[in-house]
Design an enzyme around this catalytic site. Sequence first.
Site, PDB file in Angstrom:
ATOM      1  N   CYS A  86      39.267 -13.137  -8.652  1.00 16.90           N
ATOM      2  CA  CYS A  86      38.045 -13.498  -7.940  1.00 16.90           C
ATOM      3  C   CYS A  86      37.355 -12.330  -7.259  1.00 16.90           C
ATOM      4  O   CYS A  86      36.362 -12.516  -6.563  1.00 16.90           O
ATOM      5  CB  CYS A  86      38.379 -14.555  -6.889  1.00 16.90           C
ATOM      6  N   THR A  87      37.850 -11.109  -7.451  1.00 16.43           N
ATOM      7  CA  THR A  87      37.311  -9.955  -6.722  1.00 16.43           C
ATOM      8  C   THR A  87      35.790  -9.801  -6.812  1.00 16.43           C
ATOM      9  O   THR A  87      35.133  -9.509  -5.803  1.00 16.43           O
ATOM     10  CB  THR A  87      37.979  -8.656  -7.216  1.00 16.43           C
TER      11      THR A  87
END
Length: 353
Positions: A86-87
Amino acid sequence: MNNQGVAISLFSGAGGLDLGVEAAGFEVRAAVERNKDAALTMEKNFPHLDSVIVNDILMTTTDEILEHAGLRGGERPDLLVGGPPCTPFSKSGFWLDWKRDGLDPDASLLQEYTRVLREAKPRAFVLENVYALTYNNKASRPAFDRLLREIKEAGYEFDWKVLNAADYGVPQARPRLFIVGAPEGEKIPSLPTATHTGKWERRSSGTEGAAPYVTAGEALKGLVSDPEPEERVGGQFGHLLPDVPPGDNYLFYTEKRGHPDPLFKWRSRYWSFLLKLDPGKPSPTIQAQPGPYVGPFHWENRRLRIPELKRLFTFPDSFEFVGSRSSVQAQVGNSVPPRLAEAVVRSVADVLS
């Protein structure tokens, strides 16, 4: 176990989502995870898995995953689950211009999920991600719209919603995006109704009249754990932590709060700076890679120990992580709380059954 079918897990991490999958009645037969420590953690705690596919999803074919799950000759899995890294869309990462502009290469991993969805043709799917993916900005919104479009193009209808883990009995306020779906023409799963209620970040959430949130104090009550070498908070600001009241953060040391010797300007730091747990509330969101002064810290003025992290995520006490302290922090912080995962997957299982 009352097995309802075969599940395939992508971006498995340490297996938080997978614990919920199996608690809801499925069996994870194949898992893909490129991080070696997380893969070893999966193998240690899911003994029925012959092995985890330790490889980048970009280099892993759907046929290889299906074969690993024992599915051949056109057989399809009952459930596909996963949470692509999810960065690129995390709330804490938007201070970087190149992430706000949608230039993080990890963003393409969403397309790897929809690629396997399209090719494996599961009876249902669960996709988990950061809730900031739904933000209306030039990084998130196009990626979210593309994701939903690709799910439709793969032949699936779906329901999506941001769920707060605390609303489902997890002692941590952790909002996450969930998308669940099934093939067009079949009954579409609905996301579960909250079982708990309370306040977080000045807002109320959950189901009115439901059970109150599980607090950090309740979760950690009776837990005996050994001190860890890394738990002391030192450096430039560590000595400030003891005076911060439980539930408060660096704002305690501001002029606006009336501190006689202000050390910080109002809202000059990220909110989790010197953040301390309140035993009477759920934990704030626990990060995978916190900085040296990023909490939540224990109300005993130290970093949280691994057994405490497990409790705040609802991992079983017996769950064993593999790797260094920083590796375990990352594995836990990137996990879906198993209790939340179980609630979501049970809503899918109810439709399939």
